[in-house]
Write a protein that holds these residues in place. Structure first.
Motif, PDB file in Angstrom:
ATOM      1  N   ASP A 187      -9.108  -6.394  10.028  1.00 37.67           N
ATOM      2  CA  ASP A 187     -10.216  -6.877   9.218  1.00 37.67           C
ATOM      3  C   ASP A 187     -10.242  -8.381   9.348  1.00 37.67           C
ATOM      4  O   ASP A 187      -9.451  -9.087   8.719  1.00 37.67           O
ATOM      5  N   SER A 233      -6.390  -0.703  12.230  1.00 39.37           N
ATOM      6  CA  SER A 233      -7.599  -1.515  12.362  1.00 39.37           C
ATOM      7  C   SER A 233      -7.328  -2.914  11.838  1.00 39.37           C
ATOM      8  O   SER A 233      -6.422  -3.130  11.030  1.00 39.37           O
ATOM      9  N   HIS A 258      -4.762  -2.952   8.732  1.00 42.32           N
ATOM     10  CA  HIS A 258      -4.601  -1.756   7.932  1.00 42.32           C
ATOM     11  C   HIS A 258      -4.105  -0.590   8.775  1.00 42.32           C
ATOM     12  O   HIS A 258      -4.417  -0.500   9.971  1.00 42.32           O
ATOM     13  N   SER A 284      -1.556  -1.987   4.177  1.00 39.23           N
ATOM     14  CA  SER A 284      -2.142  -3.261   4.567  1.00 39.23           C
ATOM     15  C   SER A 284      -1.057  -4.238   4.972  1.00 39.23           C
ATOM     16  O   SER A 284       0.074  -4.170   4.474  1.00 39.23           O
ATOM     17  N   PHE A 295      -3.449  11.043   1.592  1.00 41.04           N
ATOM     18  CA  PHE A 295      -3.915   9.862   2.328  1.00 41.04           C
ATOM     19  C   PHE A 295      -3.343   8.594   1.690  1.00 41.04           C
ATOM     20  O   PHE A 295      -3.231   8.495   0.468  1.00 41.04           O
ATOM     21  N   ASN A 321      -3.848   9.664   7.325  1.00 42.36           N
ATOM     22  CA  ASN A 321      -4.412  10.915   6.820  1.00 42.36           C
ATOM     23  C   ASN A 321      -3.454  12.074   7.092  1.00 42.36           C
ATOM     24  O   ASN A 321      -2.562  11.970   7.934  1.00 42.36           O
ATOM     25  N   ARG A 355      -3.436   4.102   2.572  1.00 42.22           N
ATOM     26  CA  ARG A 355      -3.829   3.000   3.447  1.00 42.22           C
ATOM     27  C   ARG A 355      -2.847   1.863   3.240  1.00 42.22           C
ATOM     28  O   ARG A 355      -2.737   1.311   2.138  1.00 42.22           O
ATOM     29  N   GLY A 367       0.776  -1.229   0.000  1.00 45.26           N
ATOM     30  CA  GLY A 367       0.000   0.000   0.000  1.00 45.26           C
ATOM     31  C   GLY A 367       0.804   1.273   0.000  1.00 45.26           C
ATOM     32  O   GLY A 367       0.239   2.366  -0.051  1.00 45.26           O
ATOM     33  N   HIS A 409      -4.468   3.378   8.289  1.00 42.80           N
ATOM     34  CA  HIS A 409      -5.023   4.483   7.525  1.00 42.80           C
ATOM     35  C   HIS A 409      -4.247   5.737   7.918  1.00 42.80           C
ATOM     36  O   HIS A 409      -4.247   6.117   9.092  1.00 42.80           O
ATOM     37  N   PHE A 431      -3.366   8.951  12.070  1.00 40.11           N
ATOM     38  CA  PHE A 431      -3.302   7.554  11.651  1.00 40.11           C
ATOM     39  C   PHE A 431      -4.294   6.728  12.449  1.00 40.11           C
ATOM     40  O   PHE A 431      -4.529   6.995  13.637  1.00 40.11           O
ATOM     41  N   THR A 432      -4.851   5.708  11.814  1.00 42.94           N
ATOM     42  CA  THR A 432      -5.755   4.782  12.482  1.00 42.94           C
ATOM     43  C   THR A 432      -5.381   3.365  12.099  1.00 42.94           C
ATOM     44  O   THR A 432      -5.252   3.051  10.915  1.00 42.94           O
TER      45      THR A 432
END
Length: 123
Positions: free
Chosen positions: A72, A70, A79, A20, A16, A83, A18, A7, A81, A67-68
């Motif tokens: 799945d 998470s 991931h 992975s 932005f 920003n 993302r 990514g 994320h 940043f986040t």
């Protein structure tokens, strides 16, 4: 455990991305998964972590609010994320596994590392 980070790319400041992290054949819900980054000439530093024991998340002060991290569970991936990217976010980003409950920001507690994906933030 073989981790595959992907990514990365080149974006302008404020952009932005993302990232992975996948682990084919292994269940990531048995680990704490962290993201680290290493900029040229600098030490590898912890960016974020999610602990599967309670899905608690942790962030470095430099990325908090931007940043986040998470998980799945549908495809056993993780991931990051990112920003509002800044030039100082430019680095190779790595995902890594650690035992549940490990001290997330300590590089030495991580057992398995992915190959890294390059993020470049530049105008």
């Amino acid at each position: 455990v073989q981790l595959q980070a992907s990514g990365g790319g080149s974006v302008q400041p404020g952009g932005f991305l993302r990232l992975s992290c996948a682990a084919p054949g292994f269940s990531l819900d048995r680990y704490a998964i962290g993201w680290f980054r290493q900029a040229p000439g600098k030490e590898r530093e912890a960016v974020a972590c999610i602990d599967a024991s309670d899905d608690k998340t942790f962030y470095a002060d430099t990325v908090k609010g931007r940043f986040t991290i998470s998980r799945d569970n549908t495809d056993n991936s993780l991931h990051l994320h990112m920003n509002s990217l800044k030039p100082e976010d430019t680095a190779v980003y790595y995902c890594a596994t650690a035992p549940l409950g490990a001290t997330w920001f300590l590089r030495d507690v991580y057992d398995y590392w992915g190959q890294g994906t390059l993020v470049t933030v530049s105008s």
